[in-house]
Design an enzyme around this catalytic site. Structure first.
Site, short mmCIF file in Angstrom:
data_model
loop_
_atom_site.label_atom_id
_atom_site.label_comp_id
_atom_site.label_asym_id
_atom_site.label_seq_id
_atom_site.Cartn_x
_atom_site.Cartn_y
_atom_site.Cartn_z
N SER A 99 0.81 -1.21 0.00
CA SER A 99 0.00 0.00 0.00
C SER A 99 0.85 1.27 0.00
O SER A 99 1.59 1.52 -0.93
CB SER A 99 -0.96 -0.04 1.20
OG SER A 99 -1.94 0.95 1.11
N ASP A 242 -2.57 6.35 -3.53
CA ASP A 242 -1.41 5.75 -2.90
C ASP A 242 -0.91 4.60 -3.77
O ASP A 242 -1.39 4.40 -4.88
CB ASP A 242 -1.72 5.29 -1.47
CG ASP A 242 -2.72 4.14 -1.41
OD1 ASP A 242 -3.39 3.88 -2.43
OD2 ASP A 242 -2.81 3.49 -0.35
#
Length: 446
Positions: A99, A242
């Site tokens: 992530s 992200d």
């Protein structure tokens, strides 16, 4: 040994998350999913980290060794894996990503056949299998039972169609100038493509992944370049993803970042006005600002609070029949269009709100003022249970009498105590925070 954290298995690639561990976890997951298999297919995607090659090959080895066929689709956003797992009738989906973490880290996230993240109970079962040497050895197959691996490069089109279906056919992005920061991550292709196909003029930042620059000084965690570009190009809005594109941060036309709770509130009120909000409420976490709750109450809606983590947000949404929720950090779940947080679905709904209202981002995305909020992290020697700290109840009672909200919890990964205070009087809150920090430093580090 506990393998799963708040969002899958995650750690430094090559030291904690080795090829051997990835293969073993994959074999364990394969053994678990074979118990309810319909197709003996598992979907496998990744973000743009160099270590993804190592972990991808290890996972393929582990799954094929227990009899699974693997469909590899390369770099794609995490929410795309959730969607495509169900769409392509796979038994499960796996995403290789850490992530928003730096490139040194990597992780393994799992989805069931319906594109949902696994429950903690299922994760515990997979952990138990991974640590059972005999079961791992007995599950390995031979001859024609060994699985296959196939790479498919054109599934991005299916996901783009799904994204566009979340955006009203009556609307167009024609005339909007958007700056998009893809964080050199998994959304670097699909993000610009879908916005351009819907008519926007798109200025793209950080869309040249090299295996090491994911999230580096860019994306949802670092918005300096985005804020500057929005002002430079006189854009209508700036959007930052992200590394795996399940999170979204928004910058208005003035170059100012919009708080995540204000975005949750704006979208919740918009969906309610459009008759699209189910369950007469929205879900946020215990970290969300009290002003969000007050705004929902004023509109005749409820704010349900969950523990931190999009998985917990989704659980509360299901329990209460709600189709919208998220975290102030930028994970937004539009459950009518996505099974998990999806930065691009969220972006399209925000753009729809702007177009429908006819207002600029700075106006429409801030439907209420936030109450002052302060978060302090304290290093502690030991994580003594909070209910065993003498005098704490008196301290908290004094804070509540001063009409302030508090949230105190230990970090799950570090020896730190996190203290959050919130109140309408910033000076009084600052005074209470200093007193509370002093109390804990004495109580936990004496």
């Amino acid at each position: 040994m506990k393998l799963f954290g708040t969002d899958g298995v995650r750690g430094e690639a090559g030291s904690y998350l080795t090829a051997e561990l990835a293969m073993r976890v994959a074999m364990a997951a394969g053994i678990y999913f074979l118990g309810s298999s319909r197709t003996k297919k598992i979907l496998l995607g990744k973000d743009t980290r160099r270590s993804g090659y190592m972990i991808e090959n290890a996972i393929v080895t582990g799954l094929t060794a227990v009899g699974y066929d693997v469909v590899q689709i390369g770099p794609m956003p995490t929410p795309a894996i959730a969607f495509l797992t169900e769409n392509m009738r796979c038994d499960a989906g796996i995403m290789i990503s850490a992530s928003h973490n730096p490139y040194e880290d990597n992780g393994i996230k799992f989805f069931d056949a319906h594109g949902n993240k696994l429950s903690e109970e299922i994760e515990a079962q997979i952990e138990a299998i991974a640590q059972d040497k005999n079961r791992i050895e007995d599950a390995q197959v031979t001859g024609k039972n060994i699985g296959s691996a196939k790479r498919i490069d054109d599934v991005i089109g299916r996901y783009i169609v799904q994204l566009k279906n979340s955006f009203s056919r009556e609307l167009t992005l024609q005339g909007l100038r958007i700056v998009l920061d893809t964080a050199n991550g998994a959304g670097y292709k699909v993000g610009p493509t879908v916005l351009e196909e819907l008519g926007a003029e798109v200025i793209v930042l950080h869309d040249k992944p090299n295996g090491f620059n994911i999230n580096e000084g860019c994306g949802a965690l670092h918005t300096k370049d985005l804020r500057m570009a929005v002002k430079q190009y006189r854009a209508d809005i700036g959007l930052a993803l992200d590394g795996d594109a399940d999170r979204l941060i928004v910058v208005d036309e003035e170059g100012d970042e919009v708080d995540g709770d204000q975005i949750l509130g704006a979208l919740g009120l918009y969906l309610h006005a459009e008759g699209k909000l189910k369950g007469d409420g929205i879900v946020a976490t215990v970290m969300s600002n009290q002003a969000l709750e007050d705004a929902m109450t004023s509109a005749g809606l409820r704010l349900f609070r969950s523990n931190v983590g999009d998985k917990h947000v989704l659980e509360v949404m299901r329990e209460n029949g709600i189709n919208f929720g998220g975290e102030q950090s930028g994970h937004i779940i539009m459950h009518d269009y996505a099974k998990t947080g999806d930065g691009l679905v969220s972006a399209l709904q925000i753009l729809a709100l702007m177009i429908t209202s006819g207002k600029k981002a700075s106006k429409v995305l801030r439907p209420f003022e936030l109450y002052p909020q302060k978060l302090v992290n304290i290093k502690v020697k030991v994580k003594k249970p909070l209910d065993q700290i003498e005098g704490l109840s008196d301290e908290l009672e004094a804070i509540e009498k001063a009409h302030m909200r508090h949230l105190i919890r230990y970090s799950g990964t570090e020896n730190k105590l996190r203290i959050l205070l919130e109140g309408k009087d910033a000076k009084a809150m600052e005074k209470e925070m200093k007193r509370l920090v002093s109390f804990f430093e004495k109580a936990l580090n004496a």
